[in-house]
Structures are given as C-alpha cells and as structure tokens.
Motif scaffolding. Sequence first.
Motif, mmCIF file in Angstrom:
data_model
loop_
_atom_site.group_PDB
_atom_site.id
_atom_site.type_symbol
_atom_site.label_atom_id
_atom_site.label_comp_id
_atom_site.label_asym_id
_atom_site.label_seq_id
_atom_site.Cartn_x
_atom_site.Cartn_y
_atom_site.Cartn_z
ATOM 1 N N VAL A 177 0.841 -1.023 0.128
ATOM 2 C CA VAL A 177 0.112 -0.081 -0.437
ATOM 3 C C VAL A 177 0.323 1.084 0.057
ATOM 4 C CG1 VAL A 177 -1.805 1.120 1.341
ATOM 5 C CG2 VAL A 177 -2.020 -1.179 1.061
ATOM 6 N N THR A 180 2.015 1.389 -3.309
ATOM 7 C CA THR A 180 1.203 1.785 -4.351
ATOM 8 C C THR A 180 1.112 3.986 -4.629
ATOM 9 O OG1 THR A 180 0.454 0.012 -4.254
ATOM 10 C CG2 THR A 180 -1.395 2.176 -5.046
ATOM 11 N N ILE A 181 0.852 4.519 -2.475
ATOM 12 C CA ILE A 181 1.020 5.782 -2.185
ATOM 13 C C ILE A 181 2.135 6.600 -2.934
ATOM 14 C CG2 ILE A 181 1.034 7.729 -0.515
ATOM 15 C CD1 ILE A 181 -0.248 5.409 1.300
ATOM 16 N N ALA A 184 1.461 6.539 -7.114
ATOM 17 C CA ALA A 184 0.290 7.519 -7.924
ATOM 18 C C ALA A 184 1.098 9.361 -7.353
ATOM 19 C CB ALA A 184 -0.877 7.732 -6.373
ATOM 20 N N PRO A 247 -7.007 -0.796 2.077
ATOM 21 C CA PRO A 247 -5.954 -0.141 1.833
ATOM 22 C C PRO A 247 -6.790 0.854 0.781
ATOM 23 C CG PRO A 247 -6.202 -2.733 1.870
ATOM 24 C CD PRO A 247 -7.260 -2.083 2.493
ATOM 25 N N SER A 250 -6.922 4.131 3.036
ATOM 26 C CA SER A 250 -4.745 4.406 3.449
ATOM 27 C C SER A 250 -4.224 5.752 1.886
ATOM 28 C CB SER A 250 -4.955 3.287 3.062
ATOM 29 O OG SER A 250 -4.267 2.771 4.834
ATOM 30 N N ILE A 251 -5.211 4.771 0.901
ATOM 31 C CA ILE A 251 -5.384 5.600 -0.315
ATOM 32 C C ILE A 251 -5.786 6.790 -0.470
ATOM 33 C CG2 ILE A 251 -4.798 5.208 -2.741
ATOM 34 C CD1 ILE A 251 -4.850 2.536 -2.511
ATOM 35 N N VAL A 255 -3.029 9.939 -0.201
ATOM 36 C CA VAL A 255 -2.263 10.480 -1.161
ATOM 37 C C VAL A 255 -2.908 11.499 -0.919
ATOM 38 C CG1 VAL A 255 -2.314 10.699 -4.099
ATOM 39 C CG2 VAL A 255 -2.611 8.536 -2.390
#
Length: 456
Positions: A177, A180-181, A184, A247, A250-251, A255
């Motif tokens: 995760v 992924t942040i 992004a 997830p 969180s994202i 972000v």
Amino acid sequence: MDYQKVASEVLDAIGGKENLEELTHCATRLRFSVNDKSKINEEKLKNNTKILGFVNNNGNYQIIIGPSVQDVYNAIRNTGDLEASGTKNIHTDEAEKKSILDRFLATISAIFTPYIPILATSGIILGLIAIATNFGWLSEESPTYITLNAMGNALLYFFPILLAFTAAKRFGANPFVGATIGAAIMHPSLSGILVSGENVSFLGISYSAMNFANTVIPIIIAMWVFSYTEKFLRTYLPKVLHFMLIPLLSILLMVPLTLMVFGPVGNLFAGWIAALYRFLSDGNLIVFSVVFGVLFIFVIMLGLHWVVLPLQLQILAEQGMEYSLAAGGMGNYALLGIALAVLIFHKDKKMKEVAGSAGFVNLISGITEPTLYGICMKNKRYFLALILGGATGGLVCGVFGIYVKAFAFTGVIGLPAFAAASEVFVYYLIAIFSSITVGFAATYLLDRRQKKESNG
C-alpha cells in the motif's frame, strides 16, 4: 571461508539462537540485538580470526565480517533456524527500550540499506555514459544514450516509490500500500501538473505543488504517518472490513495528504538542509572538504552515516552535484595507504596477510572495515595516519572544488561514477594519490618510531 562454521561460532558466542532477538546486515557487518546481554562472550568474538572486529554500541552489536557478510548472514539463519526460535528481523516493540538516536539510526539504515548497491550501480552507469559522451562515442539524441540514461537515473527519479516500500515496512505498515501511495504521486498524469511553486487544487482545496521526483524526505514523513493511520483503521474498523477498506481508505487519505501537507513540509525541511549546506560549503569549501576528509570515516565507524546519507542524496538530486561525497571518501584512500605500508613493511606475517586482503577489497570496492578493524584498531597509532591522509585528500578536494554528479563508492569499481564530473576528475585522482601517499608515509614513519621506542 566455511560460512556454516563461522555461523555456528557466532551463535555460540552470543548465547545461542534463543538469545538472538534481531538480526540484520549491511555491506560488511552483521547487526544484531539480544535478549540477555550477559550471555555474550565478547572475548570469543574478538579472538575469532575469521571475524574482523566486534562493536558494542549501547546494546546495538555489530560483527565485522567483510564482503562475505551475506553468506555468513544466510548461514546463521539456516544454522539457527531463526524463524522457529522466534528471532525477529523487523522493527519490534522491544526497540522502544533503545535510545531515540539508536532507534532513528536503525530506522534510516533499514530504509536505505537495500538501495545502497543500486545507488552505486546507478552512479557507475552514469559515469560510463559521461565518458562515452565526452569522447564522442555516444550521442545524447541516440536511443542507446536514452536507454542507458534511464537505467542510471531510474532509482533516484522513482525513489519515492521504493522508499515508500521500505519505509512502510520499517514502520510496521503494509509496504505494498505504501508503494502504491508513492506510485500515485509519481504517476505521469499527476506529476505533469505538479510544477513546483504552482498553485493547484484538490476538491477545491488549494495548495502549493511540488515535484516529488528525486525527493526522499516527504515520502518518509508520509509513510510514518501512514503507519499510524493503518493502525488506527485496524483498531476501529470491524475485522471483516479490513481486507478492502484499510487499503482503500489509506490510499484515499494519504495521497492527498502527501501532496498537500507532507510534500510541502518535507520540501521545507529539504530547503533548510540545502541552505545550511550552501552556507557551510560556500563559506569556506576548503575547510568544509578537510572536515569531511578527516571525519567522515569516523562517522561511518559510528554508524552515523545513515543520518548524513539522505541529506547528501537530497542535495545531489536537487543541485545535480555534491561536494562532501568526494571529500568524505578520502579517508577510505588513506586507509588504503595504511594497508599498503603494513603489507610492505610490517614484520608480523598475520598482519601482512590481513593488510593484503583488506587493501585489495578497499582498492576494488571501497570497503574499509577490514582495514579499520583488522589493522587500525589493533594499533591505535595508525589513526593518526588516517587523519593526516584524509585531511590531505580533503584539502585537495577543497582547493580544486571537487564534486560528484552521481552517488558512488570509492575504489576502482566506483571510479566511472566520479568520472561523470569530468571537469574535476583529474583533480579527484590527485586527491586520491595524495591521501594514499600521506597515509602510506605516515604509517611507515609511525612504525619506525614505534620500533625505535621498543628498542629503547
């Protein structure tokens, strides 16, 4: 070296696998902590001829192995069946008992250590590109140049994604995760509008944009906050919803916060660091370089280079050049001079063998621990030769304004990275020669003086 035998001897000296609480390693050292400090037999470790040195830093133990540390580390894990014995190799609650400085250094080390070999590799690639371009062998418009340049710059450019992974893992959050942040904020469509200093908005909220490429501080701050966010969600959300909602939330939360809060805050810190760096280097570059030439090898010995490294990388990314990496490596070459002098003039056969292997490793890859712990720690007078050699090389760096354009280790393998700064590369070679020569000469004179004193 019989790695399994060394592993067994290490485990025996530290009180067995049951006493081992945490085990990690860097380029040349095993780092570990134990449950019961009284069970460690320090003399057995220090007297083991297969071990180059042992360091006890307030309960953070280090065993200096050398370039084969990965093999010994693997052998210890296999021999000790550490997973079954409950040994941890991640951040644990017991770490809270350590001092703030120890915890900070351990955290920075865990985040950056996996990328050190890749950083060095990137520097070598960029150096080789620079050499090929300067000699007219490669055109900057050619697909070959563009491909090689992408290889060399990829790590630093996409550092926020990679650091997000290791930082989230270190802070106890989901590293995927976290990555992924990081991805992004590096997405081309988003990074294309994040021109530093421009005003942009998200859901009607205006903020000052910044480009996250090549940055290190903002994403580490973001991952620290993310770890607490994830813990909060795990505590208060029903378990049946954890798989999808943690997830997702969180994202969705991290972000925008990274873009609007942690980015500008991290950029502010980076600006302060850059201002302090410019103040010190512009004030007197010669003094600045001499200080790094003398002290940086001792900073590495104490493990404090993990504080300095992120700052050096940030400066290098922002300014495209950096001074302290060149000057700071002069202590390494002074150690090479010491090893050469011991190899040629020392009477003890074992010391000559240690000097030969230590000098070769230093010459090729810039790894200094074998010389530091195998030679200097056994004759403290050599530290004077180390200081003099480092200071001399640092002085040459300061006088000629020597800088680097890519991260690199010292040694033959790292030379192409330093060659990327082609305007000062010849002077860098002079600095290397000066450090080796002074380290060599000072060691020879110190040994002669010690011999005279012994003869009365």
